[in-house]
Design an enzyme around this catalytic site. Structure first.
Site, PDB file in Angstrom:
ATOM      1  N   LEU A   1       0.845  -1.204   0.000  1.00  0.00           N
ATOM      2  CA  LEU A   1       0.000   0.000   0.000  1.00  0.00           C
ATOM      3  C   LEU A   1       0.880   1.253   0.000  1.00  0.00           C
ATOM      4  CD1 LEU A   1      -2.881   1.249   0.234  1.00  0.00           C
ATOM      5  CD2 LEU A   1      -2.606   1.163   2.715  1.00  0.00           C
TER       6      LEU A   1
ATOM      7  N   ILE B   1       7.771  -2.671   2.292  1.00  0.00           N
ATOM      8  CA  ILE B   1       6.808  -3.769   2.224  1.00  0.00           C
ATOM      9  C   ILE B   1       7.365  -5.026   2.925  1.00  0.00           C
ATOM     10  CG2 ILE B   1       5.354  -5.179   0.711  1.00  0.00           C
ATOM     11  CD1 ILE B   1       4.840  -2.017   0.756  1.00  0.00           C
TER      12      ILE B   1
ATOM     13  N   GLN C   1      11.716   1.203  46.649  1.00  0.00           N
ATOM     14  CA  GLN C   1      10.366   1.667  46.299  1.00  0.00           C
ATOM     15  C   GLN C   1      10.278   2.201  44.865  1.00  0.00           C
ATOM     16  OE1 GLN C   1       9.257   4.436  49.367  1.00  0.00           O
ATOM     17  NE2 GLN C   1       9.287   2.870  50.949  1.00  0.00           N
TER      18      GLN C   1
ATOM     19  N   GLU D   1       1.110   0.548  10.113  1.00  0.00           N
ATOM     20  CA  GLU D   1      -0.336   0.284  10.301  1.00  0.00           C
ATOM     21  C   GLU D   1      -1.062   1.510  10.842  1.00  0.00           C
ATOM     22  OE1 GLU D   1      -2.063  -2.369   9.597  1.00  0.00           O
ATOM     23  OE2 GLU D   1      -0.639  -4.013   9.404  1.00  0.00           O
TER      24      GLU D   1
HETATM   25  P1  TGC Z   1     -11.553   8.046   4.609  1.00  0.00           P
HETATM   26  O1  TGC Z   1     -12.384   8.979   3.788  1.00  0.00           O
HETATM   27  O2  TGC Z   1     -11.540   8.206   6.087  1.00  0.00           O
HETATM   28  O3  TGC Z   1     -12.015   6.533   4.286  1.00  0.00           O
HETATM   29  C1  TGC Z   1     -12.112   6.055   2.953  1.00  0.00           C
HETATM   30  C2  TGC Z   1     -13.086   4.885   2.960  1.00  0.00           C
HETATM   31  O4  TGC Z   1     -12.572   3.825   3.780  1.00  0.00           O
HETATM   32  C3  TGC Z   1     -13.468   3.548   4.881  1.00  0.00           C
HETATM   33  N1  TGC Z   1     -12.611   3.298   6.045  1.00  0.00           N
HETATM   34  C4  TGC Z   1     -12.409   2.078   6.567  1.00  0.00           C
HETATM   35  N2  TGC Z   1     -12.915   0.886   6.258  1.00  0.00           N
HETATM   36  C5  TGC Z   1     -12.486  -0.173   6.993  1.00  0.00           C
HETATM   37  N3  TGC Z   1     -11.576  -0.077   7.968  1.00  0.00           N
HETATM   38  C6  TGC Z   1     -11.026   1.111   8.285  1.00  0.00           C
HETATM   39  N4  TGC Z   1     -10.097   1.189   9.243  1.00  0.00           N
HETATM   40  C7  TGC Z   1     -11.436   2.260   7.579  1.00  0.00           C
HETATM   41  N5  TGC Z   1     -11.107   3.570   7.627  1.00  0.00           N
HETATM   42  C8  TGC Z   1     -11.824   4.185   6.694  1.00  0.00           C
HETATM   43  C9  TGC Z   1     -14.305   4.805   5.014  1.00  0.00           C
HETATM   44  O5  TGC Z   1     -15.555   4.516   5.600  1.00  0.00           O
HETATM   45  C10 TGC Z   1     -14.451   5.207   3.558  1.00  0.00           C
HETATM   46  O6  TGC Z   1     -15.369   4.324   2.950  1.00  0.00           O
HETATM   47  P2  TGC Z   1     -16.342   4.787   1.743  1.00  0.00           P
HETATM   48  O7  TGC Z   1     -17.142   3.569   1.439  1.00  0.00           O
HETATM   49  O8  TGC Z   1     -17.140   5.935   2.296  1.00  0.00           O
HETATM   50  O9  TGC Z   1     -15.441   5.210   0.636  1.00  0.00           O
HETATM   51  O10 TGC Z   1     -10.086   8.049   4.003  1.00  0.00           O
HETATM   52  P3  TGC Z   1      -8.937   9.146   4.045  1.00  0.00           P
HETATM   53  O11 TGC Z   1      -8.298   9.192   2.699  1.00  0.00           O
HETATM   54  O12 TGC Z   1      -9.463  10.413   4.653  1.00  0.00           O
HETATM   55  O13 TGC Z   1      -7.833   8.485   4.994  1.00  0.00           O
HETATM   56  C11 TGC Z   1      -8.046   8.286   6.281  1.00  0.00           C
HETATM   57  C12 TGC Z   1      -6.753   7.802   6.992  1.00  0.00           C
HETATM   58  C13 TGC Z   1      -5.701   8.877   7.064  1.00  0.00           C
HETATM   59  C14 TGC Z   1      -7.198   7.457   8.399  1.00  0.00           C
HETATM   60  C15 TGC Z   1      -6.206   6.543   6.288  1.00  0.00           C
HETATM   61  O14 TGC Z   1      -5.690   6.859   5.059  1.00  0.00           O
HETATM   62  C16 TGC Z   1      -5.166   5.818   7.103  1.00  0.00           C
HETATM   63  O15 TGC Z   1      -5.516   4.971   7.926  1.00  0.00           O
HETATM   64  N6  TGC Z   1      -3.845   6.096   6.885  1.00  0.00           N
HETATM   65  C17 TGC Z   1      -2.786   5.317   7.494  1.00  0.00           C
HETATM   66  C18 TGC Z   1      -2.158   4.424   6.448  1.00  0.00           C
HETATM   67  C19 TGC Z   1      -1.724   3.102   7.001  1.00  0.00           C
HETATM   68  O16 TGC Z   1      -2.138   2.673   8.064  1.00  0.00           O
HETATM   69  N7  TGC Z   1      -0.922   2.406   6.237  1.00  0.00           N
HETATM   70  C20 TGC Z   1      -0.511   1.096   6.619  1.00  0.00           C
HETATM   71  C21 TGC Z   1       0.190   0.389   5.483  1.00  0.00           C
HETATM   72  S1  TGC Z   1       0.318  -1.351   5.706  1.00  0.00           S
HETATM   73  C22 TGC Z   1       1.405  -1.551   6.953  1.00  0.00           C
HETATM   74  O17 TGC Z   1       1.853  -0.657   7.586  1.00  0.00           O
HETATM   75  C23 TGC Z   1       1.768  -2.937   7.219  1.00  0.00           C
HETATM   76  S2  TGC Z   1       2.906  -3.162   8.476  1.00  0.00           S
HETATM   77  C24 TGC Z   1       2.793  -4.822   8.478  1.00  0.00           C
HETATM   78  C25 TGC Z   1       3.482  -5.526   9.513  1.00  0.00           C
HETATM   79  O18 TGC Z   1       4.689  -5.826   9.305  1.00  0.00           O
HETATM   80  O19 TGC Z   1       2.823  -5.907  10.518  1.00  0.00           O
HETATM   81  P1  FAD Z   2       4.529   9.873   7.058  1.00  0.00           P
HETATM   82  O1  FAD Z   2       3.137   9.643   6.595  1.00  0.00           O
HETATM   83  O2  FAD Z   2       5.421  10.693   6.204  1.00  0.00           O
HETATM   84  O3  FAD Z   2       4.478  10.521   8.521  1.00  0.00           O
HETATM   85  C1  FAD Z   2       5.613  11.170   9.120  1.00  0.00           C
HETATM   86  C2  FAD Z   2       5.132  11.878  10.394  1.00  0.00           C
HETATM   87  O4  FAD Z   2       4.134  12.847  10.047  1.00  0.00           O
HETATM   88  C3  FAD Z   2       4.469  10.936  11.403  1.00  0.00           C
HETATM   89  O5  FAD Z   2       4.759  11.339  12.711  1.00  0.00           O
HETATM   90  C4  FAD Z   2       2.983  11.128  11.146  1.00  0.00           C
HETATM   91  O6  FAD Z   2       2.173  10.830  12.270  1.00  0.00           O
HETATM   92  C5  FAD Z   2       2.951  12.627  10.812  1.00  0.00           C
HETATM   93  N1  FAD Z   2       1.783  12.975  10.010  1.00  0.00           N
HETATM   94  C6  FAD Z   2       1.469  12.588   8.754  1.00  0.00           C
HETATM   95  N2  FAD Z   2       0.297  13.106   8.381  1.00  0.00           N
HETATM   96  C7  FAD Z   2      -0.157  13.826   9.431  1.00  0.00           C
HETATM   97  C8  FAD Z   2      -1.335  14.585   9.673  1.00  0.00           C
HETATM   98  N3  FAD Z   2      -2.308  14.694   8.763  1.00  0.00           N
HETATM   99  N4  FAD Z   2      -1.455  15.205  10.870  1.00  0.00           N
HETATM  100  C9  FAD Z   2      -0.504  15.060  11.831  1.00  0.00           C
HETATM  101  N5  FAD Z   2       0.628  14.357  11.658  1.00  0.00           N
HETATM  102  C10 FAD Z   2       0.787  13.750  10.480  1.00  0.00           C
HETATM  103  N6  FAD Z   2       3.447  -0.444   4.368  1.00  0.00           N
HETATM  104  C11 FAD Z   2       2.804  -1.330   3.560  1.00  0.00           C
HETATM  105  O7  FAD Z   2       2.009  -0.924   2.704  1.00  0.00           O
HETATM  106  N7  FAD Z   2       3.004  -2.660   3.672  1.00  0.00           N
HETATM  107  C12 FAD Z   2       3.862  -3.195   4.588  1.00  0.00           C
HETATM  108  O8  FAD Z   2       4.012  -4.426   4.669  1.00  0.00           O
HETATM  109  C13 FAD Z   2       4.576  -2.300   5.445  1.00  0.00           C
HETATM  110  N8  FAD Z   2       5.498  -2.790   6.315  1.00  0.00           N
HETATM  111  C14 FAD Z   2       6.270  -1.906   7.020  1.00  0.00           C
HETATM  112  C15 FAD Z   2       7.336  -2.400   7.782  1.00  0.00           C
HETATM  113  C16 FAD Z   2       8.164  -1.514   8.483  1.00  0.00           C
HETATM  114  C17 FAD Z   2       9.326  -2.053   9.246  1.00  0.00           C
HETATM  115  C18 FAD Z   2       7.878  -0.122   8.465  1.00  0.00           C
HETATM  116  C19 FAD Z   2       8.742   0.835   9.250  1.00  0.00           C
HETATM  117  C20 FAD Z   2       6.838   0.367   7.699  1.00  0.00           C
HETATM  118  C21 FAD Z   2       6.035  -0.508   6.961  1.00  0.00           C
HETATM  119  N9  FAD Z   2       5.022  -0.031   6.113  1.00  0.00           N
HETATM  120  C22 FAD Z   2       4.328  -0.901   5.301  1.00  0.00           C
HETATM  121  C23 FAD Z   2       4.842   1.407   5.925  1.00  0.00           C
HETATM  122  C24 FAD Z   2       4.052   2.090   7.038  1.00  0.00           C
HETATM  123  O9  FAD Z   2       2.698   1.758   6.988  1.00  0.00           O
HETATM  124  C25 FAD Z   2       4.252   3.603   6.899  1.00  0.00           C
HETATM  125  O10 FAD Z   2       5.605   3.862   7.293  1.00  0.00           O
HETATM  126  C26 FAD Z   2       3.284   4.401   7.755  1.00  0.00           C
HETATM  127  O11 FAD Z   2       1.963   4.301   7.245  1.00  0.00           O
HETATM  128  C27 FAD Z   2       3.674   5.879   7.868  1.00  0.00           C
HETATM  129  O12 FAD Z   2       4.002   6.415   6.635  1.00  0.00           O
HETATM  130  P2  FAD Z   2       5.394   7.235   6.448  1.00  0.00           P
HETATM  131  O13 FAD Z   2       6.497   6.414   6.993  1.00  0.00           O
HETATM  132  O14 FAD Z   2       5.441   7.651   5.031  1.00  0.00           O
HETATM  133  O15 FAD Z   2       5.242   8.481   7.394  1.00  0.00           O
END
Ligand code: TGC
Ligand code: FAD
Length: 387
Positions: free
Chosen positions: A135, A167, A282, A366
């Site tokens: 993603l 990723i 303590q 996440e």
């Molecule tokens: P927004 O307008 O809030 O939502 C768009 C649509 O999505 C629905 N929705 C959800 N549905 C299910 N679960 C959730 N948690 C949902 N959150 C939102 C929402 O209802 C809407 O649906 P629809 O039908 O109306 O279109 O979207 P936004 O563009 O304003 O973004 C919101 C925001 C910032 C919270 C979202 O983009 C976000 O969560 N950003 C963080 C990105 C993130 O978590 N990336 C993770 C990448 S994967 C990863 O890190 C794997 S690590 C793996 C590991 O090693 O364990």
């Molecule tokens: P940024 O989005 O650039 O954020 C940088 C800082 O700005 C943070 O403190 C954040 O909170 C702050 N910030 C950003 N926007 C705002 C806002 N609107 N208001 C206030 N503060 C804000 N991704 C995948 O898709 N798949 C994976 O398998 C995966 N695995 C990962 C494994 C590791 C070890 C790591 C480190 C990351 C992984 N990720 C993966 C990516 C991860 O999901 C992203 O790093 C994460 O979503 C944050 O994105 P970024 O690092 O670009 O930080």
């Protein structure tokens, strides 16, 4: 020897015999097979591949998915407890299972065709195939909706261009769930190892999650067959997968915190200063009490979250609260554990710095801590503060 979990509030009383069995099976596996080798892998920066099929044999991949696809078909408390135990060893091991289960098997099960399910789920459950979830992009982390990776239609399928970054499992994956824009909407594609135009170079130089493989995914006119698209449209597709994984991380972070607490308690009872164990002071007791209280509150949060997930009432925002709280307390517990261990806290003889470094990634991936704050802020005020 059988494993004794941290359980100050007798949560055992709430668990079914199946749930306790899952926790103890995974807990014993972690003590016998993971903890003895994990530090070596962390220091070398390698993932312990030899654990994958063993993890599969105790059912940790796709815990909640149906048995007809080779999965365990258990409830979400079992899933959570399994993640807790894996992360008690190392966040990298829980990460592997989170990605495989929640970010790859879940979307294939939920948004895939029956053919895709039959092709991938049994192999992913058995650990004979590995998956990843793409993603995040180099320029789009917290705001995936602005992604630039895109797909266009061709005669027999799609042509994918773009790049993903950070990723987990990317370069070892047999199947990648990749999110890209198609006709303006976010869509999911199954990109298989060896597809023309696809490469996955491993990222090096991490000081955190060193026992996990992290990669880029690069698509240059990558050809995707027609049948490899998922049915879901829009950002809710990937976000719904993140809800599953964030749920598991909420439990997992407690596992890391438990590992840190156990090590701190044992150390405090055996380390003598001023002719007494440091546990008799303590100030040290206060630190241990704070750790245990935070872990116990986190356990209660997770237990009820799991119940709500099982009965279908859990909201993504409630998951955000648990992920945000439990990862944050685990991260603070790591700092206090390092303090209690004194200079020894920096040595690889103790799990402290390894967990501390890992939790920096868990705090960010996440959804960062602050993004979860804003998700909750939007839920309770009705006002979005993302931009
Ligand atoms: P927004 O307008 O809030 O939502 C768009 C649509 O999505 C629905 N929705 C959800 N549905 C299910 N679960 C959730 N948690 C949902 N959150 C939102 C929402 O209802 C809407 O649906 P629809 O039908 O109306 O279109 O979207 P936004 O563009 O304003 O973004 C919101 C925001 C910032 C919270 C979202 O983009 C976000 O969560 N950003 C963080 C990105 C993130 O978590 N990336 C993770 C990448 S994967 C990863 O890190 C794997 S690590 C793996 C590991 O090693 O364990
Ligand atoms: P940024 O989005 O650039 O954020 C940088 C800082 O700005 C943070 O403190 C954040 O909170 C702050 N910030 C950003 N926007 C705002 C806002 N609107 N208001 C206030 N503060 C804000 N991704 C995948 O898709 N798949 C994976 O398998 C995966 N695995 C990962 C494994 C590791 C070890 C790591 C480190 C990351 C992984 N990720 C993966 C990516 C991860 O999901 C992203 O790093 C994460 O979503 C944050 O994105 P970024 O690092 O670009 O930080």
């Amino acid at each position: 020897m059988s494993y004794k979990p941290v359980d100050y509030y007798n949560l055992d009383e709430l668990l079914t015999s199946e749930e306790k069995l899952v926790r103890d099976t995974v807990g014993n596996f972690v003590d016998e097979e993971v903890i003895p080798i994990i530090d070596k892998h962390f220091m070398a920066g390698t993932f312990p591949e030899e654990l994958v099929e063993k993890m599969a044999s105790i059912g940790v991949f796709g815990v909640t998915l149906p048995q007809e696809y080779g999965c365990a078909g258990m409830n979400n408390i079992c899933y959570g407890l399994a993640m807790q135990e894996l992360e008690r060893a190392d966040s990298a091991i829980r990460s592997f299972a989170s990605v495989q289960s929640s970010l790859v098997m879940y979307p294939i099960y939920k948004y895939g065709s029956e053919e895709q399910r039959r092709k991938w789920l049994p192999k992913l459950a058995a650990g004979t195939a590995i998956g990843c979830f793409g993603l995040t992009e180099p320029d789009y982390g917290s705001n995936p909706n602005d992604m630039i990776t895109n797909a266009v239609k061709t005669e027999g399928g799609y042509l994918l261009n773009g790049a993903k970054m950070w990723i987990t499992n990317g370069s070892v994956a047999d199947v990648c769930v990749v999110w890209a824009k198609f006709e303006g909407k976010v869509r999911g594609f199954l990109v298989e190892k060896g597809f023309k135009g696809f490469t996955a170079p491993e990222m090096k130089g991490k000081h955190s999650l060193r026992a996990s493989v992290t990669s880029e995914l690069v698509f240059q006119d990558c050809e995707i067959p027609e049948e490899n698209i998922l049915t879901i449209e829009g950002l809710r597709g990937p976000l719904s997968c993140l809800t599953q994984a964030r749920y598991g991380i909420s439990w997992g972070a407690l596992g890391a915190a438990m590992g840190l607490y156990d090590s701190s308690l044992n150390y405090a009872k055996s380390r003598i200063q001023f002719n007494k164990p440091i546990a008799s002071f303590q100030l040290v007791q206060q630190k241990l009490v704070w750790m245990l209280s935070e872990i116990t509150k986190g356990q209660l949060l997770c237990y009820h979250l799991g119940k709500m997930k099982d009965n279908g009432t859990m909201t993504p925002q409630q998951v955000s609260m648990a992920k945000r709280n439990n990862v944050s307390i685990a991260r603070e517990i790591a700092a206090v554990a390092r303090d209690i261990h004194g200079a020894n806290g920096i040595l690889d003889e103790y799990p402290v710095m390894r967990h501390m470094a890992n939790l920096e990634s868990v705090y960010t991936y996440e959804g960062t801590h602050d993004i979860h704050t804003l998700i909750l802020g939007a839920d309770i005020t009705g006002i979005q503060a993302f931009s």
